[in-house]
Write a protein that holds these residues in place. Structure first.
Motif, short mmCIF file in Angstrom:
data_model
loop_
_atom_site.label_atom_id
_atom_site.label_comp_id
_atom_site.label_asym_id
_atom_site.label_seq_id
_atom_site.Cartn_x
_atom_site.Cartn_y
_atom_site.Cartn_z
N PHE A 15 25.98 37.46 40.75
CA PHE A 15 26.03 37.02 39.36
C PHE A 15 27.34 36.28 39.07
N ILE A 16 28.45 36.89 39.48
CA ILE A 16 29.76 36.28 39.24
C ILE A 16 29.88 34.97 40.01
N LEU A 17 29.45 34.98 41.27
CA LEU A 17 29.53 33.78 42.10
C LEU A 17 28.67 32.66 41.52
N ALA A 18 27.46 32.98 41.10
CA ALA A 18 26.56 31.96 40.53
C ALA A 18 27.13 31.38 39.24
N HIS B 191 41.62 38.64 40.94
CA HIS B 191 40.53 37.68 41.17
C HIS B 191 40.81 36.35 40.49
N GLY B 192 41.70 36.35 39.50
CA GLY B 192 41.99 35.13 38.75
C GLY B 192 42.71 34.07 39.56
N VAL B 193 43.54 34.50 40.51
CA VAL B 193 44.28 33.51 41.31
C VAL B 193 43.32 32.61 42.09
N VAL C 189 33.93 32.19 46.29
CA VAL C 189 33.38 33.33 47.03
C VAL C 189 34.43 34.43 47.13
N LEU C 190 35.66 34.04 47.48
CA LEU C 190 36.75 35.01 47.55
C LEU C 190 36.99 35.67 46.20
N ALA C 191 37.03 34.87 45.14
CA ALA C 191 37.27 35.41 43.80
C ALA C 191 36.17 36.38 43.38
N ALA C 192 34.92 36.03 43.66
CA ALA C 192 33.80 36.92 43.29
C ALA C 192 33.88 38.23 44.06
N VAL D 69 37.46 44.74 44.21
CA VAL D 69 38.87 45.14 44.12
C VAL D 69 39.31 45.36 42.68
N THR D 70 39.00 44.41 41.79
CA THR D 70 39.45 44.52 40.40
C THR D 70 39.01 45.83 39.74
N PRO D 71 37.74 46.27 39.89
CA PRO D 71 37.37 47.55 39.26
C PRO D 71 38.22 48.72 39.74
N LEU D 72 38.58 48.73 41.02
CA LEU D 72 39.43 49.80 41.55
C LEU D 72 40.82 49.77 40.90
N LEU D 73 41.37 48.58 40.75
CA LEU D 73 42.68 48.44 40.12
C LEU D 73 42.62 48.85 38.65
N ILE D 74 41.56 48.46 37.97
CA ILE D 74 41.42 48.82 36.55
C ILE D 74 41.34 50.35 36.40
#
Length: 196
Positions: free
Chosen positions: A71-74, A132-134, A177-180, A186-191
Motif C-alpha cells: 500500500f505504501i509503495l503503491a 523512512h522519510g530520508v 522500495v527502501l522507504a516503504a 522499522v518505523t513502527p518499532l521506533l514509535i
C-alpha cells in the motif's frame, strides 16, 4: 547491468540544483504547516484525525489494507511517477503543488502529534518520520528535480520519454522500495519504543 545503474545515478548531477530547489519548497511548506498547527493547537485532536485520514486514505476501502508495505509503495510510487511525468506537461505546477501539500501536511502533523502525545516535535521527526522519510523524500525531491530538468529539455525539442522512465525505475523507485520497507517494518518499532 551495474554500469547502466551507475550511469543513471551519475545523471543526477544534471538536476541536482532542481532537486535542491524541491527541498527548499518542501521546507518552506513544512514551516508553514507547522505554524498553522501552532495557531490551531487548541483543536489538535479534531485536526489530527482529519490529517490522519488524509494520510492513510485508502481508495480501495476502509482503513489500511492487509499488505501495508505494498500500500505504501503503491501510493508513493504513484505520487512520484505522476510528479515526474506531469511536471513536464503542467509547466512544473504539479510537482510544486505536491511538494507544498506534502510539506504542509508533514509540518502540521508533526506539531499536532507533539501536542497530542506530549512529545517534543524533534522526537516525532526523529523517530516517526526521519527513518523512512530520508529515502522517501530523497526520491520525491529527485523526481521533482528530474521533472524540472526534463521539462526544460522537452521544451527544447529533446525526446525525453525513455530518460524519464529510466530515471524513475533506476533512481526513484528503488528509494521508494527502501522507504516503504523502513516505514512498514522499522518505523513502527521506533514509535513503540520511543514515542508510546
Amino acid at each position: 547491468m551495474l554500469d547502466w545503474f551507475s550511469k543513471e545515478w551519475r545523471e543526477i548531477r544534471h538536476y541536482k540544483q532542481d532537486s535542491l530547489l524541491s527541498l527548499t519548497i518542501f521546507i518552506v511548506a513544512v514551516c508553514l504547516g507547522y505554524l498553522v498547527a501552532v495557531l490551531v493547537s487548541d483543536k489538535a485532536g479534531e485536526y489530527y484525525n482529519t490529517v490522519r485520514d488524509m494520510i492513510l486514505a485508502n481508495p480501495f476501502g476502509e482503513g489500511l489494507p492487509e499488505n501495508v508495505f505494498l500500500f505504501i509503495l503503491a501510493r508513493n510510487s504513484m505520487v512520484s511517477f505522476t510528479m515526474l511525468v506531469l511536471g513536464m506537461f503542467t509547466y512544473n505546477v504539479w510537482p510544486v503543488l505536491v511538494l507544498l501539500l506534502n510539506g504542509a501536511i508533514s509540518g502540521f502533523a508533526v506539531k499536532i502529534q507533539a501536542v497530542l502525545f506530549n512529545h517534543h516535535s524533534f522526537q516525532i521527526w526523529l523517530f516517526g518520520l526521519l527513518p523512512h522519510g530520508v529515502p522517501e523524500l530523497t526520491a520525491i525531491f529527485l523526481a521533482a528535480g528530474a521533472s524540472f530538468y526534463y521539462r526544460r529539455l522537452h521544451s527544447q525539442g529533446v525526446h525525453v520519454a525513455g530518460r524519464v522512465l529510466k530515471t524513475y525505475l533506476v533512481v526513484v523507485w528503488p528509494l521508494l522500495v527502501l522507504a516503504a520497507a523502513v516505514e512498514t517494518f522499522v518505523t513502527p518499532l521506533l514509535i513503540h519504543r520511543f514515542l508510546l
